[in-house]
Design an enzyme around this catalytic site. Sequence first.
Site, PDB file in Angstrom:
ATOM      1  N   CYS A  50     -53.460  42.767 -36.687  1.00 36.19           N
ATOM      2  CA  CYS A  50     -52.774  43.800 -35.902  1.00 36.19           C
ATOM      3  C   CYS A  50     -53.576  44.116 -34.631  1.00 36.19           C
ATOM      4  O   CYS A  50     -53.644  43.310 -33.733  1.00 36.19           O
ATOM      5  CB  CYS A  50     -52.518  45.039 -36.759  1.00 36.19           C
ATOM      6  SG  CYS A  50     -51.278  46.145 -36.042  1.00 36.19           S
ATOM      7  N   HIS A  77     -49.624  42.644 -41.259  1.00 37.36           N
ATOM      8  CA  HIS A  77     -50.707  43.025 -42.178  1.00 37.36           C
ATOM      9  C   HIS A  77     -50.577  42.217 -43.472  1.00 37.36           C
ATOM     10  O   HIS A  77     -49.954  42.668 -44.434  1.00 37.36           O
ATOM     11  CB  HIS A  77     -50.626  44.520 -42.502  1.00 37.36           C
ATOM     12  CG  HIS A  77     -51.010  45.413 -41.370  1.00 37.36           C
ATOM     13  ND1 HIS A  77     -52.282  45.920 -41.207  1.00 37.36           N
ATOM     14  CD2 HIS A  77     -50.284  45.880 -40.331  1.00 37.36           C
ATOM     15  CE1 HIS A  77     -52.315  46.669 -40.113  1.00 37.36           C
ATOM     16  NE2 HIS A  77     -51.119  46.662 -39.564  1.00 37.36           N
ATOM     17  N   GLU A  83     -52.559  41.712 -45.797  1.00 35.80           N
ATOM     18  CA  GLU A  83     -53.249  42.274 -46.969  1.00 35.80           C
ATOM     19  C   GLU A  83     -52.310  43.026 -47.911  1.00 35.80           C
ATOM     20  O   GLU A  83     -52.584  43.173 -49.100  1.00 35.80           O
ATOM     21  CB  GLU A  83     -54.402  43.192 -46.532  1.00 35.80           C
ATOM     22  CG  GLU A  83     -54.002  44.432 -45.764  1.00 35.80           C
ATOM     23  CD  GLU A  83     -53.966  44.254 -44.263  1.00 35.80           C
ATOM     24  OE1 GLU A  83     -53.974  45.267 -43.546  1.00 35.80           O
ATOM     25  OE2 GLU A  83     -53.920  43.097 -43.797  1.00 35.80           O
TER      26      GLU A  83
END
Length: 588
Positions: A399, A526, A528
């Site tokens: 990001c 993102h 994750e």
Amino acid sequence: MKYILVTGGVISGIGKGIIASSVGTILKSCGLHVTAIKIDPYINIDAGTFSPYEHGEVFVLDDGGEVDLDLGNYERFLDIRLIRDNNLTTGKIYQSVINKERKGDYLGKTVQVVPHITDAIQEWVMKQARISVDDDGVEPQVCVIELGGTVGDIESMPFIEAFRQFQFKVKRENFCNIHVSLVPQPNTTGEQKTKPTQNSVRELRGLGLSPDLVMCRCAMPLERSVKEKISMFCHVEPTQVICVHDVSSIYKVPLLLEDQGVVDYFCKRLNLPVEMRPRKMLTKWKEMADRSDRLLEHVSIALVGKYTKLADSYTSVIKALEHSALAIKHKLEVKYIDSADLEATTLQDEPVKYHEAWQKLCSAQGVLVPGGFGERGTEGKMLAISWARKQNKPFLGVCLGMQLAVCEFARNVLKWEDANSTEFNPESKHPVVIDMPEHNPGQMGGTMRLGRRRTIFKSSTSVVRRLYGDVEYVEERHRHRFEVNPELKHHFEKRGLQFVGQDVEGERMEVIELEDHCYFVGVQYHPEFTSRPIKPSPPYFGLLLASTGKLQSYLAKGCRLSPRDTYSDRSGSSSPDVDITELRFPSL
């Protein structure tokens, strides 16, 4: 529908989220479909505008919901996909009741906490519990509800009262309460103290809820006499006092609960339709927990961010790194670096701190710059990115990390000295990162590009594409207001910074890769948030592989680790009935 309410006493942050996730995991391993709801008693509508220091990270769901980080635990443990309404806040409840009142739904009535607020809470829970969270679309059978905060807080009173009524509405055989409490052990005496738990349970019972299981958080396993004392004063059998002591890995918590007969208790108490058969899914957890204990080789990653004083600020990032490290049999060491400490002003004001930060960065095997907002520390992040680029160190920017990597390249390779994001310098002559057309600066909450979006790969030789399994596109979760300026794209690609992934329209730059570098990757999304213990996120996995020198051989083998190195390249589905035997870890 069976409901399990998890409440907490004595202190907040006691581990209710991990315990709720673990309870869901062991029930899912029995073949049940499980969903989860997190209740937060704060008045915010969602977690989107919190400071990470205040409340940890903001977790983003597929539908763009900005929610509490505990929902990330539920998704990772249970391998489910939740939506924004699985996170219930006081703000959401009051907003829905006030909207009804304005529409005239309560004409002639005084709107009160009881019954209107409490009824709204119960209706929300009953409605949300029936929404499928698995890929197979089956309605859940069990709903685990975690009530945030601590029993006795003035904020959580309406929720406690709602569940006091709820237990009678859904009948005793469909509702049970787990109370998580702290059993401190002062160093002076070394004695495990039960008084905080007694007081907490007494307060809960005074509010009309009687715990079925008292789960005691403690440093060491509970002594038998302590268990019996808690049983006597808290009106439960000794078998209903469960010890959740500190363990080396959170993957051991489901096993800890299983060993103490929690599943058998739920089967009897809630009359669950469970066949008593060997639970293959827990075999996977045992192998995962054992592996994390036996790792000998280490890999160090420098996490260069703004909120490094609180690990919870980057929970999902750390978990994604852990999942990847576990898959390649390395123990993860995260070096937290406050990006402001890398800047020249720190060298003048606090030279020791400056040199320590740079020593940490230089000794790490890989560099990660996560997402974030605000100008503080951005120059330090760019210095770390510049160092990783020039030193051929593996780098991943997420990001804001990707946006700053583009800014750094523009300044130092394209020689645009004032290149910047319009977020930090609106007057820049080279605005390489700009705000998106749909961004509304008038309101802060929920105005970003949020949730799951598709990214199309534009290059067949892209490393990231190959890490994802050579797919044409991926769908990942986003949370940003700014984007790389698409008009300047050709300047970067001429000098070797390739935009290998773009959105469906081809207007938004989603993935960058630097040619002739061991691993220099930036992603606008993102990744994750969708990493799982058995299925690590590919961009993070690539960073760990590059940091341990295994990336090239991994790519050469067609993106397969040798059987010795990992459990399986298939993660299985999220259905609880999947045969998990193929996920078994090899003997180490």
